[in-house]
Scaffold this active site. Structure first.
Site, PDB file in Angstrom:
ATOM      1  N   THR A   1      -3.575 -36.711   6.591  1.00  0.00           N
ATOM      2  CA  THR A   1      -4.494 -35.705   5.652  1.00  0.00           C
ATOM      3  C   THR A   1      -4.425 -35.634   4.121  1.00  0.00           C
ATOM      4  OG1 THR A   1      -3.783 -34.195   7.622  1.00  0.00           O
ATOM      5  CG2 THR A   1      -4.218 -33.151   5.805  1.00  0.00           C
TER       6      THR A   1
ATOM      7  N   THR B   1      21.703 -37.149  20.270  1.00  0.00           N
ATOM      8  CA  THR B   1      21.901 -35.816  20.878  1.00  0.00           C
ATOM      9  C   THR B   1      20.269 -35.157  20.730  1.00  0.00           C
ATOM     10  OG1 THR B   1      22.537 -33.437  20.583  1.00  0.00           O
ATOM     11  CG2 THR B   1      22.426 -34.823  18.652  1.00  0.00           C
ATOM     12  N   GLN B   2      19.902 -34.359  21.577  1.00  0.00           N
ATOM     13  CA  GLN B   2      18.670 -33.775  21.606  1.00  0.00           C
ATOM     14  C   GLN B   2      18.587 -32.514  20.337  1.00  0.00           C
ATOM     15  OE1 GLN B   2      17.371 -32.323  25.485  1.00  0.00           O
ATOM     16  NE2 GLN B   2      17.729 -34.253  26.477  1.00  0.00           N
ATOM     17  N   CYS B   3      19.797 -32.078  20.115  1.00  0.00           N
ATOM     18  CA  CYS B   3      19.964 -30.947  19.295  1.00  0.00           C
ATOM     19  C   CYS B   3      19.446 -31.302  17.768  1.00  0.00           C
ATOM     20  CB  CYS B   3      21.611 -30.667  19.128  1.00  0.00           C
ATOM     21  SG  CYS B   3      22.295 -30.029  20.465  1.00  0.00           S
TER      22      CYS B   3
ATOM     23  N   THR C   1      13.091 -35.156   9.983  1.00  0.00           N
ATOM     24  CA  THR C   1      12.477 -34.832  11.188  1.00  0.00           C
ATOM     25  C   THR C   1      11.396 -33.943  10.832  1.00  0.00           C
ATOM     26  OG1 THR C   1      14.311 -35.177  12.518  1.00  0.00           O
ATOM     27  CG2 THR C   1      12.899 -33.847  13.510  1.00  0.00           C
TER      28      THR C   1
ATOM     29  N   SER D   1      -1.944 -40.808  11.281  1.00  0.00           N
ATOM     30  CA  SER D   1      -0.399 -40.916  11.589  1.00  0.00           C
ATOM     31  C   SER D   1      -0.144 -41.365  13.088  1.00  0.00           C
ATOM     32  CB  SER D   1       0.250 -39.923  11.044  1.00  0.00           C
ATOM     33  OG  SER D   1      -0.271 -38.581  11.723  1.00  0.00           O
ATOM     34  N   SER D   2      -1.063 -40.804  14.177  1.00  0.00           N
ATOM     35  CA  SER D   2      -0.825 -40.969  15.616  1.00  0.00           C
ATOM     36  C   SER D   2      -1.072 -42.334  15.858  1.00  0.00           C
ATOM     37  CB  SER D   2      -1.628 -40.050  16.180  1.00  0.00           C
ATOM     38  OG  SER D   2      -1.840 -38.641  15.985  1.00  0.00           O
TER      39      SER D   2
END
Length: 345
Positions: A15, A279-281, A167, A60-61
């Site tokens: 972008t 971890t998913q956290c 992230t 980016s995809s």
């Protein structure tokens, strides 16, 4: 008097490099060789700026490991000519790309700053200008005639992060990134303030730059959810030529302790598939054996990813799988902080 730092901007796509054609209202790729015309404020920075763009900008995809190597080769070819690098990519996969680049370069002595934007550079309310200007300023920052930053970082919305700790957390807010398990390396307010005690300290000043272009892509991320079936897990773990799995578990590394699940994980490990538990956290650490539901995984030889992000874990997995390590060495290296991606135990 010291020479002005030379900074190279590399535009890969995303972008940030788009401007609106007001006749058609369509977005088109911006010519970064005209960057000073679009952002005259850059002239106030005490550095020389050059730019290189991918011939075909990459959304980016569509980012993949081939483009990682393209980025690396441009850095490698220009490493001795420039004092710092600002890499512009799409923000959706920026945490993955920048994490991978951090592992593919060893003995880095110069700043590599990834940035992008949520709005195009030509948009009225764009965040692109501030992100780009400050990224260049950071890349050009020196102390005692040495670069302040000598690692791969990501700058977005007034904060500089270690790239392999990041992230993407929002598709709509300007504050699009977070580094949940490691503080920001710098903050841009009235002053640009570096948290110097948090920066990577280079010990090997005389060591030659090492670029690693080989990554093993026969890997998968397996995210657990309540109700996941034996059929699904079996299908994923039986993918042809699979070499590694990032297992996204609950909480501090917990997973079903049902026999079918543990049997499938055990079989995968026996088939020399590396299984890493993250971890998913959003924050926190994997502590295998902390609860009964992770004791079984620990006993099978699943590697605890400590507090590594999924994005850094998949990049590190691809990198280490290409190194032909023994099982013991693989585990030791995965659990060791190679580029500041894991907190010291």
């Amino acid at each position: 008097m010291t020479n002005k730092p030379n900074i190279l901007i590399l535009y890969t796509g995303g972008t940030i490099g788009m401007i609106k054609d007001y006749k058609t209202n369509a977005l088109k790729a911006f010519d970064f060789s005209q960057i000073i015309d679009k952002i005259p404020e850059l002239e106030q920075l005490d550095c020389e700026i050059k730019s290189i763009s991918f011939e075909e900008p990459i959304d980016s995809s569509n980012m993949n490991t081939k483009y990682y190597v393209d980025i690396l080769e441009i850095i490698e070819m220009n490493y001795n000519k420039f004092d710092g690098f600002v890499i512009l990519t799409g923000s959706d996969t920026m945490a993955y790309t920048s994490s991978a680049i951090s592992f593919m370069i060893e003995n880095l002595q110069k700043p590599i700053i990834f940035t992008g934007s949520q709005l195009p550079i030509g948009d009225l309310r764009t965040d692109a200008k501030e992100n780009l200007i400050t990224s260049i300023e950071i890349a050009a920052s020196r102390k005692n005639d040495k670069p302040v930053i000598s690692e791969v970082c990501l700058y977005f919305e007034y904060k500089l992060y270690r790239a392999n700790r990041t992230t993407k957390i929002s598709s709509e807010q300007f504050e699009a990134f977070a580094s949940m398990n490691y503080p920001a390396l710098a903050e841009s307010g009235v002053h640009l303030t570096f948290n110097e005690h948090l920066l990577s300290k280079q010990k090997y000043v005389d060591e030659k730059l090492i670029i690693r272009k080989k990554l093993v892509t026969d890997v998968v991320i397996l995210k657990l959810f309540p109700g996941i079936t034996e059929k699904v897990v079996k299908a994923i773990l039986n993918i042809d030529n699979l070499k590694g799995v990032i297992l996204e578990t609950y909480g501090s590394g917990n997973a079903p302790n049902e026999a079918w699940f543990l049997n499938l994980i055990e079989k995968a490990i026996q088939n020399n598939i590396k299984v890493v538990n993250v971890t998913q956290c959003a924050s926190g650490s994997v502590i295998l054996g902390h609860y009964d539901t992770s004791v079984g995984l620990k006993a099978l030889g699943v590697i605890g990813g400590i507090d590594i992000t999924t994005e850094a874990a998949i990049a590190k997995l691809m990198y280490l799988l290409s190194e032909n390590l023994t099982d013991k060495s693989f585990k030791n290296y995965f659990q060791k902080s190679l580029r500041g991606e894991i907190s010291k135990k």
